[in-house]
Scaffold this motif. Structure first.
Motif, PDB file in Angstrom:
ATOM      1  N   ASN A  77     -21.697  -5.272   5.933  1.00 11.70           N
ATOM      2  CA  ASN A  77     -21.002  -5.009   4.670  1.00 11.70           C
ATOM      3  C   ASN A  77     -19.688  -4.324   5.031  1.00 11.70           C
ATOM      4  O   ASN A  77     -19.697  -3.209   5.554  1.00 11.70           O
ATOM      5  CB  ASN A  77     -21.834  -4.084   3.772  1.00 11.70           C
ATOM      6  N   LEU A  78     -18.602  -5.009   4.791  1.00  5.46           N
ATOM      7  CA  LEU A  78     -17.282  -4.459   5.122  1.00  5.46           C
ATOM      8  C   LEU A  78     -16.565  -4.120   3.819  1.00  5.46           C
ATOM      9  O   LEU A  78     -16.534  -4.939   2.898  1.00  5.46           O
ATOM     10  CB  LEU A  78     -16.462  -5.484   5.906  1.00  5.46           C
ATOM     11  N   SER A  79     -16.007  -2.931   3.755  1.00  3.36           N
ATOM     12  CA  SER A  79     -15.312  -2.571   2.514  1.00  3.36           C
ATOM     13  C   SER A  79     -14.115  -1.682   2.809  1.00  3.36           C
ATOM     14  O   SER A  79     -14.047  -1.025   3.856  1.00  3.36           O
ATOM     15  CB  SER A  79     -16.266  -1.848   1.561  1.00  3.36           C
ATOM     16  N   SER A  80     -13.193  -1.692   1.876  1.00  3.18           N
ATOM     17  CA  SER A  80     -12.012  -0.841   2.010  1.00  3.18           C
ATOM     18  C   SER A  80     -11.508  -0.466   0.616  1.00  3.18           C
ATOM     19  O   SER A  80     -11.600  -1.262  -0.320  1.00  3.18           O
ATOM     20  CB  SER A  80     -10.915  -1.580   2.777  1.00  3.18           C
ATOM     21  N   ILE A  81     -11.017   0.750   0.528  1.00  3.31           N
ATOM     22  CA  ILE A  81     -10.442   1.238  -0.737  1.00  3.31           C
ATOM     23  C   ILE A  81      -9.005   1.655  -0.460  1.00  3.31           C
ATOM     24  O   ILE A  81      -8.744   2.364   0.520  1.00  3.31           O
ATOM     25  CB  ILE A  81     -11.244   2.451  -1.270  1.00  3.31           C
ATOM     26  N   THR A  82      -8.089   1.205  -1.289  1.00  4.35           N
ATOM     27  CA  THR A  82      -6.698   1.665  -1.164  1.00  4.35           C
ATOM     28  C   THR A  82      -6.269   2.221  -2.517  1.00  4.35           C
ATOM     29  O   THR A  82      -6.811   1.831  -3.553  1.00  4.35           O
ATOM     30  CB  THR A  82      -5.754   0.515  -0.765  1.00  4.35           C
ATOM     31  N   ASN A  83      -5.332   3.129  -2.490  1.00  2.12           N
ATOM     32  CA  ASN A  83      -4.880   3.676  -3.778  1.00  2.12           C
ATOM     33  C   ASN A  83      -3.402   4.006  -3.751  1.00  2.12           C
ATOM     34  O   ASN A  83      -2.786   4.108  -2.684  1.00  2.12           O
ATOM     35  CB  ASN A  83      -5.717   4.894  -4.181  1.00  2.12           C
ATOM     36  N   PHE A 131     -12.109  -3.556  -2.202  1.00  2.00           N
ATOM     37  CA  PHE A 131     -12.468  -4.885  -1.707  1.00  2.00           C
ATOM     38  C   PHE A 131     -13.672  -4.737  -0.788  1.00  2.00           C
ATOM     39  O   PHE A 131     -13.687  -3.873   0.093  1.00  2.00           O
ATOM     40  CB  PHE A 131     -11.309  -5.548  -0.948  1.00  2.00           C
ATOM     41  N   ALA A 132     -14.684  -5.555  -1.021  1.00  2.00           N
ATOM     42  CA  ALA A 132     -15.882  -5.507  -0.172  1.00  2.00           C
ATOM     43  C   ALA A 132     -16.420  -6.919   0.018  1.00  2.00           C
ATOM     44  O   ALA A 132     -16.390  -7.737  -0.912  1.00  2.00           O
ATOM     45  CB  ALA A 132     -16.949  -4.617  -0.809  1.00  2.00           C
TER      46      ALA A 132
END
Length: 329
Positions: free
Chosen positions: A173-179, A154-155
């Motif tokens: 620019n804000l981003s996050s990755i989850t897994n 999500f960004a």
């Protein structure tokens, strides 16, 4: 080690100070995949910010914003244009307008397999009474199971436009990755909606710290050294104070250390602990003074005192920013 520690909540200025000074705001629908929905979540974040039991931002309600957008026939894509934001902001009476673009709102699955084994034949054994029992495995079967690794991205790029000047005063620019990963025979992989919610939550937390003052919890270690305390009574008060502090009773602890200091004025531990008392009640100047006295009496570097001096020095520097942010209407 076993040193007593206390937790102190400290207010920090926003990472982007100018954004925190713009109090009357409106949020326009964001563009990009899931943009309008995320804009509503951002609105929720802004509306939920309270400091000292006061709502920090004043939001122009969504219905008024939507009404003006439809009346002025602004296009969805035009809403990210600062000029449009300024025009709209003047009509609705906002000081600042948040616009934004969601650039990523997706997930990706990668299949893989894991090897498993199961015993298909065991050794049969007999005990000394002739009873049979199951021994070690003598034949294994190996097989693969299907597994999935799921990654959610999500960004978003939010911007805050100052209505009076048309300047962009916040842009990131804000981003996050989850897994998550899982196999068909064990726990399943997390759903994409859960992973995307986690990624969004991370982005919203970062945004929250960017645009308004926020609290952090600091863990501060107390000092139990009896150096410079000749009096048994003062030593006892230091010890009892630490016991109270350990139970979250800083009021009683500080009172005891204050009494002990009257008897043992050359104890660096008492001065330091009283500095912690002052810091925890927000009296930064008194805290700095006490920490400096403690440092001087000890006469050599101490990690806790160094941390305290740096921490309070930083808080004093932040004080004017916080005052400006909290006083601004």
């Amino acid at each position: 080690g076993c040193a007593t520690k206390i937790k102190v909540n400290m207010l920090q200025p926003a990472q982007y100070h100018e954004a925190s000074l713009t109090k009357a705001i409106a949020v326009l629908p964001f563009t990009g995949p899931g943009g309008p929905e995320f804009a509503a979540e951002i609105e929720g974040v802004l509306a939920g910010i309270g400091i000292d039991d006061k709502q920090y931002f004043t939001l122009v309600d969504r219905a008024s914003v939507d009404k003006v957008i439809s009346e002025m026939k602004f296009s969805q894509s035009g809403l990210v244009d600062p000029k449009t934001a300024v025009k709209l902001g003047k009509i609705i009476g906002a000081q600042g307008i948040y616009t934004g673009v969601v650039t990523q709102n997706n997930y990706d699955d990668s299949p893989y397999s894991e090897r498993r084994s199961t015993c298909v034949r065991y050794e049969r054994r007999r005990d000394d009474k002739g009873r049979t029992y199951q021994g070690a495995c003598i034949q294994w079967r190996y097989y693969n199971v299907r597994c999935t690794k799921r990654v959610a991205n999500f960004a978003v790029s939010p911007k805050l436009v100052d209505v009076a000047t048309g300047r962009i005063i916040y842009s990131r620019n804000l981003s996050s990755i989850t897994n998550s990963q899982g196999c068909e025979d064990t726990r399943p992989v997390q759903s994409e909606s859960v992973l995307l919610e986690q990624a969004k939550a991370s982005v919203k937390n970062e945004f929250r710290r960017d645009i308004a003052p926020f609290y952090v919890t600091r863990e501060i270690r107390l000092i139990d050294s009896t150096d410079g305390i000749e009096s048994k009574e003062a030593r006892e008060k230091l010890k009892r104070g630490l016991e109270y502090a350990d139970k979250g009773r800083m009021d009683s602890a500080c009172e005891l250390w204050g009494e002990a200091r009257n008897i043992a004025s050359t104890s660096y531990a008492l001065l330091y602990n009283l500095g912690v008392c002052a810091e925890s009640r927000g009296d930064l100047d008194a805290a700095l003074n006490l920490y400096k006295q403690s440092d001087k009496i000890l006469g050599k570097p101490d990690d806790d005192i160094t941390l305290a001096l740096n921490r309070v020095g930083e808080a004093i520097k932040n004080r004017s920013k916080l005052k400006e942010a909290l006083d601004r209407r």
